[in-house]
Design an enzyme around this catalytic site. Sequence first.
Site, PDB file in Angstrom:
ATOM      1  CB  CYS A  66      42.354  32.416  97.529  1.00 43.98           C
ATOM      2  SG  CYS A  66      42.981  31.910  95.934  1.00 43.98           S
ATOM      3  CG  ASP A  76      56.491  24.396  96.715  1.00 46.53           C
ATOM      4  OD1 ASP A  76      56.108  25.465  96.199  1.00 46.53           O
ATOM      5  OD2 ASP A  76      57.683  24.139  96.919  1.00 46.53           O
ATOM      6  CG  ASP A  94      44.251  27.047  93.252  1.00 43.40           C
ATOM      7  OD1 ASP A  94      43.538  27.387  94.202  1.00 43.40           O
ATOM      8  OD2 ASP A  94      45.489  26.998  93.289  1.00 43.40           O
TER       9      ASP A  94
HETATM   10 CO    CO Z   1      47.089  26.882  94.780  1.00 45.64          CO
END
Ligand code: CO
Length: 348
Positions: A15, A49, A67
Site C-alpha cells: 500500500c 470510504d 486494490d
Molecule cells: Co482500499
Amino acid sequence: MEKPKLTQFSHGSGCGCKIAPADLEAILNGVSKSDRVYPNLLVGNGRNDDAAVLEIDNGQCIISTTDFFTPIVDDATAFGKIAAANAISDVYAMGGTPVMAVGILGWPIELLGAEIAAEVISGAQSICADAGIPLAGGHSIDSREPFFGLSVTGLVEKSNLKTNNTAQVGDLIYLTKPIGTGILSTAMKRGISKPEQDELLINELCKLNTIGRELSKIDGVNALTDVTGFGLLGHLVEVCQASKVQAKLQWDMVPTYPMEILKTFLDQFVMPDNTMRNFKAYSKYASELSAAQLQLLCDPQTNGGLLFTVSETAKKDVETTLKQAGKEIHLIGRIELIQEGAPTVLVN
Ligand code: CO
Ligand code: CO
C-alpha cells in the site's frame, strides 16, 4: 537458477505505492461531477470510504472494491496472499461478507516468466479459499512493473453497513493489528532483516480481517475502516473529518510490532519513503509528534488492522467478540467533540 527477487522490480511496495492524497485529490478534482444522481448508491465517489456500496433490493446491498499493488515481498506466493487479503479487507471494513473476486495482474512476462505469475495467483487463490470465495477470473496485461490485486464483490445488509463517517462523540477507538509493517517490509526489501522477522511479518500480512463481519452486527460499533497506505494517523484523520469529530489517541496503547526490532531499523533510517509523504499530508491535523510517533503513526500499512469506534454501551460486546476470535484488545483512544483551534487528532 536463483529465483528473482520480486521487490527489485517495484519502486514502492504494498500500500506504500498508493498515489499521494494530494495528487489523488487533484485527479478527482479534474473529473467533472456528474449531475446524474443514483439514489441506490449508498457509498460512492464523494466519500473517502473503503468501498462502493449499492442497495439492490430492500436493504440488501452489494459492496464493490478493488486494490492492487507492486510486490511487497520477494516470494511470489506470499505476495499473492498478501495482495488478496488486503483487497478483501475493504469488504470487511464495510461490515460486509465477501462473495467473489476477480484478479488484476500486470506482469513483465519476458523478465519474470509465467511460472512465477502462477505462484502469485495460487497464493491469492488460497486466501480467497480461506475467505470462502472463488477467485473467479480476471484480467492480465504485460507490464514493465509487476503488480497484482483483486476486485472483490461483497454483500451486506443495509442495517449492518459500516462507514467511516459515523463516529460519535464519546466513542472508544480500537485497532485490531499492530502497526509498523512499512518499516519491516522496507527492511526486508533491503535485505537487512532476519528470516524470523520476515516470517512474523508475512504471517501477519496474510491475516484476513474477517472480524469486521462480526463487529458489524453489534449495535454501537459506529465507524469502521481499515488502516492501509495513509497510516494510522491518516486513516484516523479521515474518520474524524468525515464524522465531524476529533480524536484523542493514547500513544502508549497503540499496538506495534516489537519496538526493539523496529528501533534497530529506525536507527539505520530504514523506513518507507511514503512515511514522510503521509506526514506532510496529515501532520497539520495532529498535535506535535515525537520522532517515534511520526515514524509509526505515518508508517504506511499493507492489509493493516481494522480501526473502529464504539459507543461505551457496546464496549463489553465488542471486547467479548474480539476475545472469542482470539484477538488482543487494543483500546487506543476516544472520540471527542470538535473544539475550536484544537488538532483533529491529539496524540497523548
Ligand atoms: Co482500499
Ligand atoms: Co480500506
